[in-house]
Design a protein around this motif. Sequence first.
Motif, PDB file in Angstrom:
ATOM      1  N   ARG A  55      -3.656 -18.282 -34.048  1.00  0.00           N
ATOM      2  CA  ARG A  55      -4.933 -19.048 -33.466  1.00  0.00           C
ATOM      3  C   ARG A  55      -5.015 -20.532 -33.633  1.00  0.00           C
ATOM      4  N   VAL A  56      -5.216 -21.277 -32.910  1.00  0.00           N
ATOM      5  CA  VAL A  56      -5.464 -22.686 -33.154  1.00  0.00           C
ATOM      6  C   VAL A  56      -6.521 -23.388 -32.485  1.00  0.00           C
ATOM      7  N   ARG A  57      -7.360 -24.234 -33.286  1.00  0.00           N
ATOM      8  CA  ARG A  57      -8.436 -24.845 -32.784  1.00  0.00           C
ATOM      9  C   ARG A  57      -8.311 -26.377 -32.628  1.00  0.00           C
ATOM     10  N   ILE A  58      -8.584 -27.297 -31.786  1.00  0.00           N
ATOM     11  CA  ILE A  58      -8.118 -28.493 -31.837  1.00  0.00           C
ATOM     12  C   ILE A  58      -9.410 -29.171 -31.286  1.00  0.00           C
ATOM     13  N   MET A  82      -7.118 -19.190 -23.624  1.00  0.00           N
ATOM     14  CA  MET A  82      -7.391 -20.361 -24.293  1.00  0.00           C
ATOM     15  C   MET A  82      -8.860 -20.435 -23.815  1.00  0.00           C
ATOM     16  N   TYR A  83      -9.751 -21.228 -24.546  1.00  0.00           N
ATOM     17  CA  TYR A  83     -11.027 -21.626 -24.442  1.00  0.00           C
ATOM     18  C   TYR A  83     -11.143 -23.042 -24.247  1.00  0.00           C
ATOM     19  N   GLU A  84     -11.723 -23.714 -23.232  1.00  0.00           N
ATOM     20  CA  GLU A  84     -12.060 -25.123 -23.188  1.00  0.00           C
ATOM     21  C   GLU A  84     -13.601 -25.211 -23.578  1.00  0.00           C
ATOM     22  N   ILE A  85     -13.762 -25.691 -24.832  1.00  0.00           N
ATOM     23  CA  ILE A  85     -15.270 -25.636 -25.324  1.00  0.00           C
ATOM     24  C   ILE A  85     -16.011 -26.837 -25.191  1.00  0.00           C
ATOM     25  N   HIS A  86     -17.208 -26.802 -24.511  1.00  0.00           N
ATOM     26  CA  HIS A  86     -18.028 -27.778 -24.297  1.00  0.00           C
ATOM     27  C   HIS A  86     -19.408 -27.783 -25.160  1.00  0.00           C
ATOM     28  N   GLU A  87     -19.471 -27.898 -26.512  1.00  0.00           N
ATOM     29  CA  GLU A  87     -20.576 -27.725 -27.251  1.00  0.00           C
ATOM     30  C   GLU A  87     -21.670 -28.427 -26.829  1.00  0.00           C
ATOM     31  N   HIS A  88     -21.668 -29.781 -26.250  1.00  0.00           N
ATOM     32  CA  HIS A  88     -22.885 -30.277 -25.848  1.00  0.00           C
ATOM     33  C   HIS A  88     -23.944 -29.770 -24.878  1.00  0.00           C
ATOM     34  N   ASN A  89     -23.138 -29.109 -23.791  1.00  0.00           N
ATOM     35  CA  ASN A  89     -23.866 -28.189 -22.993  1.00  0.00           C
ATOM     36  C   ASN A  89     -23.709 -26.773 -22.958  1.00  0.00           C
ATOM     37  N   ARG A  90     -23.123 -26.268 -24.128  1.00  0.00           N
ATOM     38  CA  ARG A  90     -22.882 -24.815 -24.297  1.00  0.00           C
ATOM     39  C   ARG A  90     -22.211 -24.164 -23.156  1.00  0.00           C
ATOM     40  N   THR A  91     -21.216 -24.781 -22.652  1.00  0.00           N
ATOM     41  CA  THR A  91     -20.404 -24.223 -21.389  1.00  0.00           C
ATOM     42  C   THR A  91     -19.120 -24.207 -22.001  1.00  0.00           C
ATOM     43  N   PRO A 187     -14.288 -17.323 -30.236  1.00  0.00           N
ATOM     44  CA  PRO A 187     -14.782 -18.104 -29.129  1.00  0.00           C
ATOM     45  C   PRO A 187     -16.223 -18.123 -29.422  1.00  0.00           C
ATOM     46  N   PRO A 188     -17.149 -19.088 -29.153  1.00  0.00           N
ATOM     47  CA  PRO A 188     -18.421 -18.970 -29.275  1.00  0.00           C
ATOM     48  C   PRO A 188     -19.130 -18.205 -28.303  1.00  0.00           C
ATOM     49  N   GLU A 189     -20.425 -17.832 -28.696  1.00  0.00           N
ATOM     50  CA  GLU A 189     -21.165 -16.732 -27.940  1.00  0.00           C
ATOM     51  C   GLU A 189     -21.290 -17.048 -26.470  1.00  0.00           C
ATOM     52  N   PHE A 190     -21.257 -18.338 -26.286  1.00  0.00           N
ATOM     53  CA  PHE A 190     -21.430 -18.921 -24.569  1.00  0.00           C
ATOM     54  C   PHE A 190     -20.416 -18.862 -24.002  1.00  0.00           C
ATOM     55  N   CYS A 191     -19.315 -18.295 -24.692  1.00  0.00           N
ATOM     56  CA  CYS A 191     -17.967 -18.202 -23.807  1.00  0.00           C
ATOM     57  C   CYS A 191     -17.855 -16.933 -23.156  1.00  0.00           C
TER      58      CYS A 191
END
Lengths: 214, 214
Positions: A55-58, A82-91, A187-191
Amino acid sequence: MRVAALLTCLLAGCLAEKPHPCESPALLSGLLSVSTQNEKLWTVAKYLYDALGQRVRIMELGTYENKSFTYDALLLFREAAMYEIHEHNRTCLKKPLKADFQPMAIPKDATLLGQFVLGSSSGPGEGLLVNSWAGDLPDKSGKYVSTVTEFGCVPVTSVSHTEQFGWVVTSFVNNIKGITDPSQLNPPEFCPDAEMKGSEVEPTDFLSLFLSKK
Amino acid sequence: MRVAALLTCLLAGCLAEKPHPCESPALLSGLLSVSTQNEKLWTVAKYLYDALGQRVRIMELGTYENKSFTYDALLLFREAAMYEIHEHNRTCLKKPLKADFQPMAIPKDATLLGQFVLGSSSGPGEGLLVNSWAGDLPDKSGKYVSTVTEFGCVPVTSVSHTEQFGWVVTSFVNNIKGITDPSQLNPPEFCPDAEMKGSEVEPTDFLSLFLSKK
């Protein structure tokens, strides 16, 4: 006198082995920066690297063609996702990841360029013994030069040449063995659980992945 | 428990001071490499640096515009003279040197960019604590970023921007405190005593001198 000389020799260098290609620690966290010769891309990223779980997170902050961007991605090679994570709007965007996990390592066929001390060997805490290795990129598209610490095989810099960017210099700092926050490798819960359609990403290694999205 | 925490704190960081601009050791020997963004110049040099006697010797091997060259120069700032030395045919050119000696140092007006560990802080011998500083070049022609070791103020890398070369990266390795061969800081016997006519060299610092001859 001869005993003293022998002891000094044993302590200082006789036990030192010729450098060998090596594998970096299985768990690493730290910062890396990427800068390119043509100045198209410049980026700093927090990274988490787990070779055991593949696993790799960047988490990147950078500029591409003079526009700033952020990018946050989690790569789960075992799950080919792979997950593209947008924390600011939780998407979150889940994409298929078609690539084998490539551990951070000096390949067995690399050529030793030399062993060097960064800083000075004249005082404690003033120097770092490193080995520089050269070889062909996995896809034979060019050459790389990678420098890792003699003790620990921790990455220091990696330089490679690409058609898109010219010379690409990746520097690693503040590396620690271990994962600072293991939850960031899930993955965050909102994924979404279900896979979303998307183009497949085919990184050839840790770094090409880092660049290929541009 | 509180005592243990306090002890750990004292040992690990409470005693650490905020980084300050610093002066490199007065006597240094080592290797340096210079590479330029536009690939015009690439060079590796053995250097000897004596801030006490204000003397510098540089023995270069490099390429300039795809042609390889060697260059061997001794700079005696106190005598306002420099010698271009050609060991292979035992000839020597003495030139006037009109420049003040600039010690290797982080200027007092430099701005701290940050403190970093090269390699890892997770094991002994695996990391090197360094400070990165930014500021204006002496002639205000651009910016520099210099990285030196926290302990010893030994140079690690220096990056600056010039019109002629774009970004110029100077890396220092295998530095030791002291002069490996003091005789190399005196003009060889085959060098002339009388000053020869020649254009005056006006380096603004150790490195600009290194570049200005191109």
